[in-house]
Design a protein around this motif. Sequence first.
Motif, PDB file in Angstrom:
ATOM      1  N   ASP A 143      42.142  37.455  48.173  1.00 20.00           N
ATOM      2  CA  ASP A 143      42.817  38.524  48.917  1.00 20.00           C
ATOM      3  C   ASP A 143      43.845  39.250  48.061  1.00 20.00           C
ATOM      4  O   ASP A 143      44.175  40.401  48.325  1.00 20.00           O
ATOM      5  N   SER A 144      44.352  38.583  47.035  1.00 21.43           N
ATOM      6  CA  SER A 144      45.324  39.219  46.144  1.00 21.43           C
ATOM      7  C   SER A 144      44.656  39.898  44.949  1.00 21.43           C
ATOM      8  O   SER A 144      45.342  40.382  44.048  1.00 21.43           O
ATOM      9  N   GLY A 145      43.317  39.932  44.937  1.00 24.69           N
ATOM     10  CA  GLY A 145      42.603  40.622  43.860  1.00 24.69           C
ATOM     11  C   GLY A 145      42.425  39.817  42.601  1.00 24.69           C
ATOM     12  O   GLY A 145      42.004  40.357  41.581  1.00 24.69           O
ATOM     13  N   LEU A 146      42.721  38.518  42.659  1.00 24.73           N
ATOM     14  CA  LEU A 146      42.613  37.681  41.465  1.00 24.73           C
ATOM     15  C   LEU A 146      41.300  36.908  41.476  1.00 24.73           C
ATOM     16  O   LEU A 146      40.781  36.539  42.533  1.00 24.73           O
ATOM     17  N   LEU A 147      40.786  36.650  40.296  1.00 24.49           N
ATOM     18  CA  LEU A 147      39.606  35.805  40.138  1.00 24.49           C
ATOM     19  C   LEU A 147      40.085  34.379  39.932  1.00 24.49           C
ATOM     20  O   LEU A 147      40.868  34.103  39.014  1.00 24.49           O
ATOM     21  N   GLU A 148      39.645  33.475  40.791  1.00 25.62           N
ATOM     22  CA  GLU A 148      40.069  32.083  40.661  1.00 25.62           C
ATOM     23  C   GLU A 148      39.480  31.470  39.391  1.00 25.62           C
ATOM     24  O   GLU A 148      38.342  31.756  39.020  1.00 25.62           O
ATOM     25  N   ARG A 149      40.263  30.624  38.755  1.00 23.79           N
ATOM     26  CA  ARG A 149      39.815  29.983  37.521  1.00 23.79           C
ATOM     27  C   ARG A 149      38.654  29.034  37.801  1.00 23.79           C
ATOM     28  O   ARG A 149      38.589  28.425  38.873  1.00 23.79           O
ATOM     29  N   PHE A 150      37.760  28.909  36.833  1.00 24.79           N
ATOM     30  CA  PHE A 150      36.599  28.036  36.976  1.00 24.79           C
ATOM     31  C   PHE A 150      36.189  27.531  35.599  1.00 24.79           C
ATOM     32  O   PHE A 150      36.646  28.039  34.570  1.00 24.79           O
ATOM     33  N   ARG A 151      35.331  26.531  35.607  1.00 24.86           N
ATOM     34  CA  ARG A 151      34.894  25.942  34.335  1.00 24.86           C
ATOM     35  C   ARG A 151      34.030  26.945  33.570  1.00 24.86           C
ATOM     36  O   ARG A 151      33.097  27.523  34.127  1.00 24.86           O
ATOM     37  N   PRO A 152      34.335  27.163  32.287  1.00 18.52           N
ATOM     38  CA  PRO A 152      33.556  28.146  31.509  1.00 18.52           C
ATOM     39  C   PRO A 152      32.139  27.648  31.248  1.00 18.52           C
ATOM     40  O   PRO A 152      31.855  26.449  31.373  1.00 18.52           O
ATOM     41  N   PRO A 153      31.237  28.540  30.866  1.00 22.91           N
ATOM     42  CA  PRO A 153      29.864  28.129  30.553  1.00 22.91           C
ATOM     43  C   PRO A 153      29.818  27.311  29.263  1.00 22.91           C
ATOM     44  O   PRO A 153      30.794  27.240  28.511  1.00 22.91           O
TER      45      PRO A 153
ATOM     46  N   LEU B  51      42.030  42.649  40.004  1.00 20.16           N
ATOM     47  CA  LEU B  51      40.869  43.520  39.824  1.00 20.16           C
ATOM     48  C   LEU B  51      40.744  44.434  41.033  1.00 20.16           C
ATOM     49  O   LEU B  51      40.709  43.970  42.174  1.00 20.16           O
ATOM     50  N   ASN B  52      40.661  45.738  40.791  1.00 23.35           N
ATOM     51  CA  ASN B  52      40.574  46.724  41.871  1.00 23.35           C
ATOM     52  C   ASN B  52      39.160  47.231  42.083  1.00 23.35           C
ATOM     53  O   ASN B  52      38.923  48.042  42.981  1.00 23.35           O
ATOM     54  N   GLU B  53      38.230  46.768  41.271  1.00 21.18           N
ATOM     55  CA  GLU B  53      36.841  47.214  41.412  1.00 21.18           C
ATOM     56  C   GLU B  53      35.912  46.141  40.866  1.00 21.18           C
ATOM     57  O   GLU B  53      36.347  45.216  40.166  1.00 21.18           O
TER      58      GLU B  53
ATOM     59  N   GLY C 104      39.059  38.950  55.031  1.00 22.52           N
ATOM     60  CA  GLY C 104      37.920  39.545  54.334  1.00 22.52           C
ATOM     61  C   GLY C 104      38.246  40.781  53.524  1.00 22.52           C
ATOM     62  O   GLY C 104      37.355  41.397  52.943  1.00 22.52           O
ATOM     63  N   MET C 105      39.514  41.152  53.473  1.00 23.56           N
ATOM     64  CA  MET C 105      39.918  42.352  52.746  1.00 23.56           C
ATOM     65  C   MET C 105      41.011  41.982  51.743  1.00 23.56           C
ATOM     66  O   MET C 105      41.674  40.953  51.859  1.00 23.56           O
ATOM     67  N   ARG C 106      41.184  42.863  50.768  1.00 27.19           N
ATOM     68  CA  ARG C 106      42.220  42.674  49.757  1.00 27.19           C
ATOM     69  C   ARG C 106      43.307  43.716  49.937  1.00 27.19           C
ATOM     70  O   ARG C 106      43.033  44.908  50.035  1.00 27.19           O
ATOM     71  N   PHE C 107      44.544  43.245  49.972  1.00 30.51           N
ATOM     72  CA  PHE C 107      45.682  44.160  50.113  1.00 30.51           C
ATOM     73  C   PHE C 107      45.944  44.857  48.790  1.00 30.51           C
ATOM     74  O   PHE C 107      46.062  44.227  47.737  1.00 30.51           O
ATOM     75  N   ILE C 108      46.042  46.188  48.831  1.00 31.47           N
ATOM     76  CA  ILE C 108      46.298  46.975  47.621  1.00 31.47           C
ATOM     77  C   ILE C 108      47.770  47.339  47.499  1.00 31.47           C
ATOM     78  O   ILE C 108      48.351  47.288  46.420  1.00 31.47           O
ATOM     79  N   GLY C 109      48.385  47.718  48.625  1.00 27.11           N
ATOM     80  CA  GLY C 109      49.783  48.110  48.564  1.00 27.11           C
ATOM     81  C   GLY C 109      50.202  48.846  49.821  1.00 27.11           C
ATOM     82  O   GLY C 109      49.407  49.094  50.736  1.00 27.11           O
ATOM     83  N   TRP C 110      51.481  49.204  49.857  1.00 21.22           N
ATOM     84  CA  TRP C 110      52.039  49.983  50.958  1.00 21.22           C
ATOM     85  C   TRP C 110      52.120  51.450  50.553  1.00 21.22           C
ATOM     86  O   TRP C 110      52.392  51.771  49.399  1.00 21.22           O
ATOM     87  N   CYS C 111      51.918  52.315  51.537  1.00 16.88           N
ATOM     88  CA  CYS C 111      51.950  53.760  51.287  1.00 16.88           C
ATOM     89  C   CYS C 111      53.043  54.385  52.149  1.00 16.88           C
ATOM     90  O   CYS C 111      53.103  54.155  53.367  1.00 16.88           O
ATOM     91  N   LEU C 112      53.938  55.152  51.531  1.00 21.35           N
ATOM     92  CA  LEU C 112      55.008  55.865  52.215  1.00 21.35           C
ATOM     93  C   LEU C 112      54.895  57.341  51.897  1.00 21.35           C
ATOM     94  O   LEU C 112      54.984  57.743  50.726  1.00 21.35           O
ATOM     95  N   ASP C 113      54.656  58.138  52.929  1.00 20.39           N
ATOM     96  CA  ASP C 113      54.531  59.595  52.765  1.00 20.39           C
ATOM     97  C   ASP C 113      53.488  59.948  51.706  1.00 20.39           C
ATOM     98  O   ASP C 113      53.706  60.836  50.867  1.00 20.39           O
ATOM     99  N   GLY C 114      52.372  59.210  51.724  1.00 20.95           N
ATOM    100  CA  GLY C 114      51.279  59.503  50.802  1.00 20.95           C
ATOM    101  C   GLY C 114      51.438  58.940  49.410  1.00 20.95           C
ATOM    102  O   GLY C 114      50.583  59.151  48.551  1.00 20.95           O
TER     103      GLY C 114
END
Length: 264
Positions: free
Chosen positions: A134-144, A170-172, A81-91
Amino acid sequence: MMNQEERDGYRFIGWYIDPECTKRINPGGKLPSAITLYDKWVPILYPIHYDCHGGINSRRNPRYVTVETGLLRLFPARKRGMRFIGWCLDGERIEYLPPHITKPLTLEAMFCEPSLVRFETNGGGRIAERTTTDSGLLERFRPPMRLGYTFDGWYLDERLTFPFDFDMPLNESITLYAKWKITLFRITYHLDGGLASRMNPRSYSYFDLDIELLPARKKGYRFLGWFDARGNALDWIRHNSIGDKELFARYEKEREFECTPKIR
């Protein structure tokens, strides 16, 4: 003799009498008056701790590093249910482990809620809101769809300046805007050896007014009209028509009249 602190990231093994460091010096043995000794060191294994905050670390991530370890790519952790953003080392956010590490490391996994994507179709069919993977990508779909128009992509802004790419994480939460272009349908003329008028169009759109099709010409023949593939007469392309058109010219051979002399 040298000690361990004199070489950062290495552990001192001992002194050897050969350059390959295969023959260790005997501490209790008698040494000749002149001898060259060779010091041997091995890299220290430093553990890496991964703080995944309830997620699951990738098995491909290294568990230990040494001072001799080069640049290492880090693989994403997963959390339902969450999206991984990255690893953090020493801030600081990192994608690779730096080389020449000389201490134990703690990496912190950063997660965020999946982004919500809304759609402004600008006159096209409605598209329901979607969330990113989970990787922040929008899955492709049929356009309108939009009558008389061809879909020309999603954009990040209302002015349709910055195109959106489905490979773009997408991060937001955002709104995507549809771009359209008027669809031009092809008109193909089958002339059966004749010549078409240059004023007949090669294409048309849903929004064009009624288009009168001018006759074709064929020497020795009279033009009967334009017909579609089913044999229906089609001398006009009506307003709000759609689809490519194939038009077939039909002719009738002109009769030759002979002058018969009058009988007196």
